[in-house]
Design a protein around this motif. Structure first.
Motif, PDB file in Angstrom:
ATOM      1  N   SER A  50       0.821  -1.222   0.000  1.00 17.63           N
ATOM      2  CA  SER A  50       0.000   0.000   0.000  1.00 17.63           C
ATOM      3  C   SER A  50       0.849   1.263   0.000  1.00 17.63           C
ATOM      4  CB  SER A  50      -0.940  -0.005   1.213  1.00 17.63           C
ATOM      5  OG  SER A  50      -0.202  -0.070   2.422  1.00 17.63           O
ATOM      6  N   GLY A  51       1.990   1.238   0.703  1.00 24.13           N
ATOM      7  CA  GLY A  51       2.848   2.423   0.723  1.00 24.13           C
ATOM      8  C   GLY A  51       3.444   2.711  -0.645  1.00 24.13           C
ATOM      9  N   ASP A  52       3.955   1.676  -1.289  1.00 17.04           N
ATOM     10  CA  ASP A  52       4.510   1.854  -2.630  1.00 17.04           C
ATOM     11  C   ASP A  52       3.435   2.315  -3.613  1.00 17.04           C
ATOM     12  OD1 ASP A  52       6.860   0.926  -1.551  1.00 17.04           O
ATOM     13  OD2 ASP A  52       6.717  -1.076  -2.422  1.00 17.04           O
ATOM     14  N   THR A  53       2.258   1.737  -3.486  1.00 21.92           N
ATOM     15  CA  THR A  53       1.157   2.101  -4.378  1.00 21.92           C
ATOM     16  C   THR A  53       0.763   3.565  -4.191  1.00 21.92           C
ATOM     17  OG1 THR A  53       0.315  -0.171  -4.352  1.00 21.92           O
ATOM     18  CG2 THR A  53      -1.210   1.556  -5.052  1.00 21.92           C
ATOM     19  N   ALA A  54       0.681   4.006  -2.957  1.00 23.39           N
ATOM     20  CA  ALA A  54       0.321   5.406  -2.684  1.00 23.39           C
ATOM     21  C   ALA A  54       1.338   6.361  -3.280  1.00 23.39           C
ATOM     22  CB  ALA A  54       0.189   5.624  -1.181  1.00 23.39           C
ATOM     23  N   TRP A  55       2.628   6.019  -3.144  1.00 26.41           N
ATOM     24  CA  TRP A  55       3.668   6.900  -3.684  1.00 26.41           C
ATOM     25  C   TRP A  55       3.613   6.943  -5.207  1.00 26.41           C
ATOM     26  CZ3 TRP A  55       6.203  10.935  -3.904  1.00 26.41           C
ATOM     27  CH2 TRP A  55       7.378  11.079  -4.628  1.00 26.41           C
ATOM     28  N   LEU A  56       3.378   5.797  -5.855  1.00 28.85           N
ATOM     29  CA  LEU A  56       3.323   5.801  -7.321  1.00 28.85           C
ATOM     30  C   LEU A  56       2.068   6.488  -7.841  1.00 28.85           C
ATOM     31  CD1 LEU A  56       5.244   4.729  -9.556  1.00 28.85           C
ATOM     32  CD2 LEU A  56       5.837   4.129  -7.211  1.00 28.85           C
ATOM     33  N   LEU A  57       0.969   6.418  -7.103  1.00 30.47           N
ATOM     34  CA  LEU A  57      -0.217   7.193  -7.491  1.00 30.47           C
ATOM     35  C   LEU A  57       0.115   8.685  -7.489  1.00 30.47           C
ATOM     36  CD1 LEU A  57      -2.952   5.288  -5.438  1.00 30.47           C
ATOM     37  CD2 LEU A  57      -2.892   5.478  -7.934  1.00 30.47           C
ATOM     38  N   THR A  58       0.805   9.125  -6.444  1.00 33.67           N
ATOM     39  CA  THR A  58       1.211  10.533  -6.350  1.00 33.67           C
ATOM     40  C   THR A  58       2.193  10.897  -7.449  1.00 33.67           C
ATOM     41  OG1 THR A  58       0.928  10.435  -3.949  1.00 33.67           O
ATOM     42  CG2 THR A  58       2.210  12.265  -4.824  1.00 33.67           C
ATOM     43  N   SER A  59       3.177  10.039  -7.686  1.00 37.25           N
ATOM     44  CA  SER A  59       4.199  10.318  -8.697  1.00 37.25           C
ATOM     45  C   SER A  59       3.590  10.409 -10.092  1.00 37.25           C
ATOM     46  CB  SER A  59       5.271   9.228  -8.664  1.00 37.25           C
ATOM     47  OG  SER A  59       5.959   9.232  -7.432  1.00 37.25           O
ATOM     48  N   THR A  60       2.623   9.559 -10.385  1.00 41.70           N
ATOM     49  CA  THR A  60       1.973   9.585 -11.694  1.00 41.70           C
ATOM     50  C   THR A  60       1.294  10.929 -11.934  1.00 41.70           C
ATOM     51  OG1 THR A  60       1.619   7.190 -11.611  1.00 41.70           O
ATOM     52  CG2 THR A  60       0.262   8.449 -13.157  1.00 41.70           C
ATOM     53  N   ALA A  61       0.606  11.428 -10.911  1.00 39.25           N
ATOM     54  CA  ALA A  61      -0.044  12.740 -11.039  1.00 39.25           C
ATOM     55  C   ALA A  61       0.994  13.844 -11.207  1.00 39.25           C
ATOM     56  CB  ALA A  61      -0.914  13.003  -9.810  1.00 39.25           C
ATOM     57  N   LEU A  62       2.122  13.730 -10.504  1.00 45.07           N
ATOM     58  CA  LEU A  62       3.173  14.750 -10.598  1.00 45.07           C
ATOM     59  C   LEU A  62       3.798  14.790 -11.992  1.00 45.07           C
ATOM     60  CD1 LEU A  62       4.966  14.313  -7.139  1.00 45.07           C
ATOM     61  CD2 LEU A  62       3.675  16.323  -7.909  1.00 45.07           C
ATOM     62  N   VAL A  63       4.037  13.617 -12.582  1.00 47.81           N
ATOM     63  CA  VAL A  63       4.646  13.589 -13.912  1.00 47.81           C
ATOM     64  C   VAL A  63       3.677  14.134 -14.959  1.00 47.81           C
ATOM     65  CG1 VAL A  63       5.747  12.157 -15.666  1.00 47.81           C
ATOM     66  CG2 VAL A  63       6.110  11.653 -13.255  1.00 47.81           C
ATOM     67  N   LEU A  64       2.402  13.831 -14.831  1.00 54.18           N
ATOM     68  CA  LEU A  64       1.425  14.416 -15.753  1.00 54.18           C
ATOM     69  C   LEU A  64       1.372  15.933 -15.574  1.00 54.18           C
ATOM     70  CD1 LEU A  64      -0.677  13.942 -17.945  1.00 54.18           C
ATOM     71  CD2 LEU A  64      -2.396  13.636 -16.158  1.00 54.18           C
ATOM     72  N   LEU A  65       1.514  16.400 -14.338  1.00 54.76           N
ATOM     73  CA  LEU A  65       1.560  17.839 -14.062  1.00 54.76           C
ATOM     74  C   LEU A  65       2.723  18.503 -14.791  1.00 54.76           C
ATOM     75  CD1 LEU A  65       0.361  20.163 -12.124  1.00 54.76           C
ATOM     76  CD2 LEU A  65       2.284  19.587 -10.648  1.00 54.76           C
ATOM     77  N   MET A  66       3.813  17.777 -14.986  1.00 55.73           N
ATOM     78  CA  MET A  66       4.949  18.330 -15.714  1.00 55.73           C
ATOM     79  C   MET A  66       4.562  18.724 -17.135  1.00 55.73           C
ATOM     80  SD  MET A  66       7.909  15.665 -14.510  1.00 55.73           S
ATOM     81  CE  MET A  66       9.082  16.273 -15.730  1.00 55.73           C
ATOM     82  N   THR A  67       3.701  17.928 -17.758  1.00 55.31           N
ATOM     83  CA  THR A  67       3.283  18.219 -19.127  1.00 55.31           C
ATOM     84  C   THR A  67       2.137  19.209 -19.165  1.00 55.31           C
ATOM     85  OG1 THR A  67       3.919  15.962 -19.736  1.00 55.31           O
ATOM     86  CG2 THR A  67       2.556  17.184 -21.301  1.00 55.31           C
ATOM     87  N   LEU A  68       1.101  18.909 -18.391  1.00 55.99           N
ATOM     88  CA  LEU A  68      -0.086  19.767 -18.314  1.00 55.99           C
ATOM     89  C   LEU A  68      -0.290  20.215 -16.870  1.00 55.99           C
ATOM     90  CD1 LEU A  68      -2.582  17.703 -20.513  1.00 55.99           C
ATOM     91  CD2 LEU A  68      -1.237  19.678 -21.207  1.00 55.99           C
ATOM     92  N   PRO A  69      -0.054  21.501 -16.583  1.00 52.99           N
ATOM     93  CA  PRO A  69       0.253  22.576 -17.537  1.00 52.99           C
ATOM     94  C   PRO A  69       1.723  22.964 -17.618  1.00 52.99           C
ATOM     95  CG  PRO A  69      -0.398  23.541 -15.475  1.00 52.99           C
ATOM     96  CD  PRO A  69      -0.397  22.030 -15.249  1.00 52.99           C
ATOM     97  N   GLY A  70       2.640  22.215 -16.934  1.00 53.76           N
ATOM     98  CA  GLY A  70       4.020  22.651 -16.814  1.00 53.76           C
ATOM     99  C   GLY A  70       4.712  22.950 -18.134  1.00 53.76           C
ATOM    100  N   LEU A  71       4.889  21.925 -18.961  1.00 58.54           N
ATOM    101  CA  LEU A  71       5.592  22.124 -20.227  1.00 58.54           C
ATOM    102  C   LEU A  71       4.814  23.039 -21.158  1.00 58.54           C
ATOM    103  CD1 LEU A  71       8.164  21.161 -21.760  1.00 58.54           C
ATOM    104  CD2 LEU A  71       6.708  19.445 -22.850  1.00 58.54           C
ATOM    105  N   ALA A  72       3.483  22.963 -21.125  1.00 61.50           N
ATOM    106  CA  ALA A  72       2.665  23.829 -21.982  1.00 61.50           C
ATOM    107  C   ALA A  72       2.928  25.300 -21.668  1.00 61.50           C
ATOM    108  CB  ALA A  72       1.184  23.490 -21.806  1.00 61.50           C
ATOM    109  N   LEU A  73       2.969  25.654 -20.395  1.00 60.57           N
ATOM    110  CA  LEU A  73       3.247  27.035 -20.013  1.00 60.57           C
ATOM    111  C   LEU A  73       4.704  27.403 -20.293  1.00 60.57           C
ATOM    112  CD1 LEU A  73       1.290  27.304 -16.645  1.00 60.57           C
ATOM    113  CD2 LEU A  73       0.827  28.598 -18.727  1.00 60.57           C
ATOM    114  N   PHE A  74       5.604  26.482 -20.025  1.00 59.77           N
ATOM    115  CA  PHE A  74       7.033  26.733 -20.246  1.00 59.77           C
ATOM    116  C   PHE A  74       7.295  27.064 -21.709  1.00 59.77           C
ATOM    117  CE2 PHE A  74      11.435  25.235 -20.972  1.00 59.77           C
ATOM    118  CZ  PHE A  74      12.095  25.977 -19.995  1.00 59.77           C
ATOM    119  N   TYR A  75       6.751  26.255 -22.611  1.00 65.16           N
ATOM    120  CA  TYR A  75       6.907  26.513 -24.041  1.00 65.16           C
ATOM    121  C   TYR A  75       6.054  27.692 -24.503  1.00 65.16           C
ATOM    122  CZ  TYR A  75       9.615  22.291 -25.271  1.00 65.16           C
ATOM    123  OH  TYR A  75      10.594  21.345 -25.432  1.00 65.16           O
TER     124      TYR A  75
END
Length: 529
Positions: A50-75
């Motif tokens: 459960s601990g590993d799963t919780a961290w990967l759920l969070t990480s998945t959202a963070l990496v998507l945040l990098m693209t939308l809106p992170g990279l979109a705004l950066f570019y």
């Protein structure tokens, strides 16, 4: 223990054990032994943590945040005002496209067993044998299905986590050909590029049967797979498409550095999921990866600021943000392999080298519009080589995963080998794909007229340069301009539209028009404004 047992057999035996403890306290040793055996049996039945799963759920959202809106705004902030919407639209549309392709076929091609360069079809449409041995769902991913690379998290989560990497890799490529490529041609290129470049590289580098993985190249979170792959592909696009109109002559500075700063900040935050999440567990490796990411990024951003001050005489917001992103790229292949000293040195060394990489386009003559190759390509190469020096077996707990400074000189050669293979394949295939599209009836580049007007209007019929409706009182002017740009005709005047003039022109309209003029917006709009 508060663990809930799924098996009624285990629950019944546990009650029996607790009852025994109540009647005979002297048998506590036997009680604890039996409880331990029950917990081990339960863990064997469901390997999900459960601990590993919780961290990967969070990480998945963070990496998507990098693209939308992170990279979109950066570019988007770095684009000219007439191309802002087309730039962010490319990022958003790629996110949608890769999501569909990944669950249909790409995940299987990248991460399931196959050959040494590409995976098999066992997970097309996420259908296949259940790796957990659950006979109730033999033809689909089950609740207890795991992937060998992430044995403590559900496979659907691992699939989605890796999907976000595929998304941002494709989106990064757009930075090199921004402001001059047809939207439909871009989608066709990314479609084939994703299969022929990304899936091949990802499987070769990260899958257990990939030839680069078996050779021993180190890429913790995507220095080769994400940054070199996208950056070098962007370089190929820059060469095939040629420079933008006015490149090297006109001032093409970013239209809104604040957008870029916000986007860069979101990239920084999201990168913790990118690097620390690549440990695919909530453990010490993830902790070291997060620490190394922060140290290298801060060091690189500050170093870039100093280098820019020495070179240009003034530090800039765009500079320090670019330096921070460069540090994020450089540390990516080494995040889980280096200690604090290695992270600091990589940020300190990487920043001036990537700064130099960004300047190369002015000497070589290619137009890497938003520095996808300069930052990601060069940064990935620098990071991969430095990993061959600073990888520390104290962190990796593996004698075969250490660099030159820790007694394994051969690792540097393996790193260079991986870089050459990934860069060579990415450039070659991207160049071929772009040339084929260029020679096809679809074409690759927008017309000169459309590029002058801006891709926002010519490709999408909308613009941030001037609020057309507030000036004309209707959508007529906007529609007519878009049609004229599409057909390559002259831009219409306001009088030709027969639209009623606005009662007043606000200060905001005047300032917007002046801002558009600074970025070479069409003078027909400005005179009427």
């Amino acid at each position: 223990k508060s663990q809930k047992f799924q098996s009624s057999q285990f629950c019944g035996e546990r009650k029996e054990v607790e009852k025994m403890a109540t009647y005979n306290a002297t048998d506590m040793a036997d009680v604890m032994a039996r409880l331990s055996a029950l917990e081990q049996a339960q863990a064997a039945m469901s390997p999900i943590n459960s601990g590993d799963t919780a961290w990967l759920l969070t990480s998945t959202a963070l990496v998507l945040l990098m693209t939308l809106p992170g990279l979109a705004l950066f570019y988007g902030g770095m684009a000219q005002v007439k191309n802002v919407l087309s730039t962010v639209f490319q990022t958003f549309s790629i996110t949608c496209l890769i999501t569909v392709l990944w669950f249909m076929m790409s995940y299987s091609l990248a991460f399931k067993e196959g050959s040494k360069v590409i995976g098999g079809s066992s997970r097309f449409w996420l259908i296949g044998s259940d790796d957990s041995g659950n006979q109730q769902s033999p033809n689909r991913i089950g609740l207890n299905t795991v992937h060998p690379l992430a044995p403590t998290i559900p496979e659907p989560l691992f699939m989605t986590f890796q999907m976000t990497f595929a998304i941002i890799t494709a989106a990064i490529v757009c930075g090199s050909f921004a402001e001059r490529m047809k939207f439909t041609s871009m989608l066709v290129f990314i479609f084939f590029w994703h299969f022929l470049v990304y899936c091949f590289v990802a499987h070769s580098e990260w899958a257990m049967d990939g030839f680069l993985f078996q050779a021993g190249t180190l890429d913790f979170a995507g220095g080769d797979v994400v940054h070199i792959c996208s950056g070098v592909s962007g370089l190929a696009a820059s060469i095939v498409l040629g420079p933008r109109q006015g490149f090297g002559v006109k001032d093409m500075k970013p239209h809104n550095v604040v957008y870029t700063m916000i986007g860069g900040s979101l990239l920084w935050v999201g990168w913790f999921g990118f690097n620390a999440g690549s440990a695919v567990a909530a453990n010490g490796s993830a902790a070291f990866a997060m620490m190394a990411t922060q140290i290298a990024t801060g060091t690189s951003g500050f170093t870039w600021m100093v280098v820019e001050y020495l070179h240009r005489g003034k530090p800039s917001v765009l500079g320090i943000v670019s330096g921070a992103v460069a540090g994020l790229v450089v540390i990516t292949p080494a995040a889980g392999f280096v200690d604090q000293t290695g992270a600091f040195c990589m940020g300190l060394i990487g920043a001036p080298l990537v700064y130099l990489g960004v300047q190369i386009k002015h000497w070589a003559g290619y137009d890497d519009a938003l520095d996808a190759f300069g930052v990601h390509g060069v940064g990935g190469i620098v990071g991969g080589i430095l990993t061959g020096f600073f990888a520390n077996d104290f962190i990796t707990m593996n004698q075969d995963k250490r660099g030159v400074f820790y007694g394994r000189g051969v690792q540097l050669g393996l790193q260079i080998y991986g870089i050459v293979v990934v860069a060579g394949w990415s450039f070659f295939m991207s160049f071929i794909l772009l040339k084929l599209i260029q020679l096809s009836p679809l074409g690759l580049r927008v017309s000169e007229h459309a590029e002058t007007v801006g891709l926002d209007i010519s490709e999408h019929g909308e613009s941030m340069a001037i609020d057309m409706e507030s000036i004309t009182g209707s959508h007529a002017f906007r529609a007519t301009v878009a049609e004229a740009a599409k057909q390559g005709g002259e831009l219409p005047s306001m009088a030709a539209i027969q639209a009623p003039p606005p009662p007043t022109v606000s200060k905001v309209d005047v300032v917007t028009a002046a801002e558009a003029a600074r970025h070479q917006a069409p003078t027909t709009y400005l005179g009427q404004a």
